[in-house]
Design an enzyme around this catalytic site. Sequence first.
Site, PDB file in Angstrom:
ATOM      1  N   LYS A  54     -16.020  26.098 -39.265  1.00  0.00           N
ATOM      2  CA  LYS A  54     -14.850  25.325 -38.835  1.00  0.00           C
ATOM      3  C   LYS A  54     -15.239  24.429 -37.656  1.00  0.00           C
ATOM      4  O   LYS A  54     -16.302  24.599 -37.047  1.00  0.00           O
ATOM      5  CB  LYS A  54     -13.724  26.265 -38.429  1.00  0.00           C
ATOM      6  CG  LYS A  54     -14.042  27.187 -37.263  1.00  0.00           C
ATOM      7  CD  LYS A  54     -12.879  28.098 -36.942  1.00  0.00           C
ATOM      8  CE  LYS A  54     -13.212  28.999 -35.747  1.00  0.00           C
ATOM      9  NZ  LYS A  54     -12.086  29.850 -35.341  1.00  0.00           N
ATOM     10  N   TYR A 101     -16.815   3.678 -10.663  1.00  0.00           N
ATOM     11  CA  TYR A 101     -15.394   3.424 -10.443  1.00  0.00           C
ATOM     12  C   TYR A 101     -14.867   4.170  -9.224  1.00  0.00           C
ATOM     13  O   TYR A 101     -15.222   5.330  -8.978  1.00  0.00           O
ATOM     14  CB  TYR A 101     -14.581   3.874 -11.666  1.00  0.00           C
ATOM     15  CG  TYR A 101     -14.698   2.960 -12.863  1.00  0.00           C
ATOM     16  CD1 TYR A 101     -14.234   1.650 -12.812  1.00  0.00           C
ATOM     17  CD2 TYR A 101     -15.248   3.421 -14.050  1.00  0.00           C
ATOM     18  CE1 TYR A 101     -14.330   0.816 -13.922  1.00  0.00           C
ATOM     19  CE2 TYR A 101     -15.351   2.604 -15.161  1.00  0.00           C
ATOM     20  CZ  TYR A 101     -14.887   1.294 -15.090  1.00  0.00           C
ATOM     21  OH  TYR A 101     -14.986   0.481 -16.182  1.00  0.00           O
TER      22      TYR A 101
END
Length: 817
Positions: free
Chosen positions: A486, A712
């Site tokens: 999965k 940033y």
Amino acid sequence: MSQFSFTAEELAKNIATKSLLNSPNQIVKHLLTDSRKITDAKESVFFILKGSKDAHQYISSVYSKGVFTFVLTNLDFDTSPFPNANFIWVNDSLKAMQQLMAKHRAQFSYPVIAITGSNGKTIVKEWLYQLLSPDFDIVRSPKSYNSQIGVPLSVWQMTDDYNLGIFEAGISKVGEMGALANIIKPNIGILTNIASAHDEGFESRQQKLEEKLLLFKDSESLILNSQYNHTDFKDKNVFTWSLTQIADLKISDIKSSLSHTVITANYLQQSVSIKIPFTNQVSVENAIICWATLLSLGIEQDIIAKRMEKLLVVKMRLELKTGIHQSSIIDDSYNSDFSSLDIALDFLNQQNQHPKKTLILSDIYQSGISTSQLYQKLASLLLNKGVHQFIGIGGQIMKHQNLFSTNSLFFKDTDDFLKNFNTANIKNQTVLLKGSRDFEFEKISKVLTQKVHDTVLEINLNAIVNNLKHYKAKLKPGVKMMAMVKAFAYGSGSDEVANLLQHHRVDYLAVAYADEGVALRQAEITIPIMVLSPEVSSFEALVKYNLEPELYSFRILEAFTEYLENQNIKEYPVHIKLDTGMHRLGFNPNEIEKLGSFLKKQSVLKIKSVFSHLVASDNDVHKEFTELQISTFTQIAAQIESNLKYPFIKHLANTSAITKWPTAQFDMARLGIGLYGIESVEEEKQALANVATLKTTISQIKDLKKGETVGYGRSGVMTHDGRIATVKIGYADGYPRALGNGKGFMLVNNTLVPTIGNICMDMTMLDISEIDTNEGDDVIVFGEDLSVYDVAKQLNTIPYEVITNISQRVKRIYFYE
């Protein structure tokens, strides 16, 4: 080519304790140990070796493919369905094969070199092959065939066409080397080193050394580091080398540049040197071992120096990449010897993602036989391996193109192929590239491979197999294995991993949602697949693609039952989930009576399994709760079984419980995160192989002054004059923003360096002030030396979250050694 063979009757005389020979004159030329890898069936013997499953069950399928001779141990096996077969019973099939190979080896008088050690065996073997090929016709171990099975298969290649053998031998515990020594019977021995590999199988490094040296008990000559020289070697011609001690070849200086290393040594009271096109420490040591070997064989120093300078990279693994036009490319473009081709073709045949399989192959060099014999043998191999299209590149293959099928193309060289071949024909197929280094097949790989950005997740398929075998070995006899794939196989890539697991015969796969299961069916995965979280909207897909849903509540149970009734479907396989304490999904204990009554009245469902999930099987603090869960599950499952009147699979154990709670194994265990090299049980971690390595590269390096800011928000501030590197990974790739500003670390040139500034969407900045590196260099985000556990610790989370968060835009490259 002189192909050694024997009849089934002769084989029985050599190894049998009992035999039934319906075809006693059957010729046997090939040894089989894997029912999935059959080449010349009619001339093969299948040795049924002991494993986690009873391999006797594969006799029927192998017989149907044309194999008529079997070596087995089960005296009660019913032979009546196989009227043409030969059955040879032995006490131990592996020992019988080893005994047979010892007799085979005894037929040859030419010298044999044996190599053992903790590391470097395969590289030293392959480099010796390169260095000695001008002087000898050499038979050698394919790839790294050095195990109890690999050594006999290697030695079986010996024929009169060769005049030198080079075989490697590896052991993982006490008592294994004796059998390998009897098979190889080396005249010349090489010990590479003694390091940490397989330490767990020995009481001490000294014991490991003593065991490895048993390989050379009857050898005439021995090459080794002087630190391993032994008093028992007085009767042998010992050649030593050392970086620090007195030795026959005493290294005095090692100087590396960007592209090569010059190694200087004292030999016979003279200064001698070699130059190799490698700079890493491991390659330097392996080259010294080869140098010492050639000197001990009497090869002149000036010849050695010339050959050393031309040493080629030994590519240890196949790369499975995403190709153009929905294709897959298996890249093995650095060698094309026949033995490794056979192995690569087996890997090609494991890939079922595409209906068509193509081989692009260069001329094969140094085969030890005539070209006409070689390419006749090649044509036969391709036919037996089921290759759909063959593309031959090189003058020798072109001369023999009449030997190959009509679905073949030929080009005089790589440039001819690139100029004249229409790559649009490579569509929805798996392509194996296998070329000698001179042909520069990397040019073809570049054209056929889908362009990727420089951040990749490397998945080691051998490591997955290693981990699967590790847990299989812990299961009780008869217990099945369900593997969890999965969440994109925990980030590793569903199709490729599921295909590998199918090849290695897991009993079940499990996915979270129906669309994951549909994708696997479309990739030709045929084994049973359980869907953990089905919904009403997925019922049609479940049935269409033969997916087996987990039914966890009356809502989903009644809805699926109604759907099957409307479709007039009977006995559809389903799995019943019980809640024994997780309190997530599943029927509660107070619902079991109602559940049993419902199941007994209907005929559209066939209960394949009943299962539950352990909450804290890895933690001894919750031992009593785990015991309660096991007890509760046992009682409820028995109650359901009494209502149904037929048996079903019971499963409860997850990864950690396989080891810590053997009483919870029942009929099947579910292997999840452990398959991918991650364990929460501390003592198990060291036994698992690392599966995933997340790598990126340096885009640019900048010199900055103290006080300048990075990224940033100017949150990254240089506290000193130094350098930063911008690397090609960001939070869109799955590298979390929380690891910015020095909280995260990456590995550059084997040195941990911190992040600086905020993590960007596509980039991260690293402070590399303390190391020497260059633009374009690799950077490890996590892998062998900087583990996913370390990254998870930096984030204060669990490894599951780290690996499953890696974005799908990060290309997966699969390696198979």
